[in-house]
Design a protein around this motif. Sequence first.
Motif, mmCIF file in Angstrom:
data_model
loop_
_atom_site.group_PDB
_atom_site.id
_atom_site.type_symbol
_atom_site.label_atom_id
_atom_site.label_comp_id
_atom_site.label_asym_id
_atom_site.label_seq_id
_atom_site.Cartn_x
_atom_site.Cartn_y
_atom_site.Cartn_z
ATOM 1 N N SER A 90 0.820 -1.212 0.000
ATOM 2 C CA SER A 90 0.000 0.000 0.000
ATOM 3 C C SER A 90 0.851 1.258 0.000
ATOM 4 O O SER A 90 1.298 1.722 -1.052
ATOM 5 N N LEU A 91 1.067 1.828 1.171
ATOM 6 C CA LEU A 91 1.750 3.116 1.272
ATOM 7 C C LEU A 91 3.151 3.130 0.666
ATOM 8 O O LEU A 91 3.494 4.071 -0.065
ATOM 9 N N PRO A 92 4.019 2.134 0.936
ATOM 10 C CA PRO A 92 5.345 2.160 0.318
ATOM 11 C C PRO A 92 5.306 2.214 -1.197
ATOM 12 O O PRO A 92 6.101 2.915 -1.827
ATOM 13 N N LEU A 93 4.378 1.470 -1.809
ATOM 14 C CA LEU A 93 4.264 1.480 -3.269
ATOM 15 C C LEU A 93 3.876 2.854 -3.790
ATOM 16 O O LEU A 93 4.472 3.374 -4.741
ATOM 17 N N ASP A 94 2.860 3.450 -3.175
ATOM 18 C CA ASP A 94 2.398 4.763 -3.628
ATOM 19 C C ASP A 94 3.466 5.829 -3.413
ATOM 20 O O ASP A 94 3.649 6.713 -4.253
ATOM 21 N N SER A 95 4.166 5.759 -2.297
ATOM 22 C CA SER A 95 5.228 6.726 -2.016
ATOM 23 C C SER A 95 6.336 6.629 -3.052
ATOM 24 O O SER A 95 6.834 7.646 -3.551
ATOM 25 N N ILE A 115 6.542 15.174 -0.590
ATOM 26 C CA ILE A 115 5.979 13.820 -0.636
ATOM 27 C C ILE A 115 6.677 12.931 0.384
ATOM 28 O O ILE A 115 6.036 12.150 1.097
ATOM 29 N N ILE A 116 7.994 13.054 0.469
ATOM 30 C CA ILE A 116 8.759 12.242 1.417
ATOM 31 C C ILE A 116 8.346 12.553 2.852
ATOM 32 O O ILE A 116 8.151 11.641 3.676
ATOM 33 N N SER A 117 8.171 13.836 3.161
ATOM 34 C CA SER A 117 7.770 14.234 4.514
ATOM 35 C C SER A 117 6.386 13.678 4.865
ATOM 36 O O SER A 117 6.170 13.146 5.962
ATOM 37 N N VAL A 118 5.462 13.814 3.917
ATOM 38 C CA VAL A 118 4.101 13.322 4.150
ATOM 39 C C VAL A 118 4.095 11.800 4.288
ATOM 40 O O VAL A 118 3.424 11.241 5.169
ATOM 41 N N ALA A 119 4.852 11.117 3.429
ATOM 42 C CA ALA A 119 4.909 9.648 3.475
ATOM 43 C C ALA A 119 5.467 9.174 4.816
ATOM 44 O O ALA A 119 4.963 8.201 5.400
#
Length: 231
Positions: A90-95, A115-119
């Motif tokens: 999920s999240l790792p893929l989208d990031s 994006i990195i900060s939000v992820a």
Amino acid sequence: MSSVCLCGFFHRGVTESFLAWCLNVQVSQKPKLFWVLAAQVGACCAAAIADPLCTLADTYFISALGTAELASMSPNVAICNVFATLAGSSLPLDSTTLVARALVNRSQKGEAAQIISVAFFVSLVIGLVSAASLILAPDAWLTTFGCDPAVMGLAKDYFFFRMIGVPASLLVLTLQGIYSAALANRTPVIVIALAGLGNVILDPILIFGMKMGVAGAAIATSLTQWGAAGM
């Protein structure tokens, strides 16, 4: 993490930045593409097997404690594997995808940083919420995954301390994806290798040296996961 998650991780986000880099490589430099591709695959594989290897190390050392202790690992291993698959898909893929797209366009480096900060923040929040939902209902989770009532006490000892490392595990997966999107694979591979080595060293110390049993194995794994996330 399942093979489907691993393939998706590689093809969706990492491939975008890799292909963009390939387009800018001169013909004389094409042989280097093999090594770049090998590094990408190696980093993805390292992230995919990191958590299962820690669980394997725990199981190996716990097996020396007795049959009951080893039996208590079965539902815990199943829960960890399910979480690793869900978290890694999920999240790792989208990031990875979003960061790779931003880095392809050099004018969007500021967007990549955002994006990195939000992820990072979202990974931490999701990890904390997931850990809380697991820790607050150990009996329900372990029973669902087939824990024998005779070893429930031992299983809960491992479960509690291992779930403390859930947020760190998700952070490591997310950060590894971000590094891969930037084609910087050395750092995550080194960190994951050091974490695995640390787990193997801490396991016997906590399990046998400090006589903490199955709880010591879980503490060792959680400590190495948080250490990897902090690196």
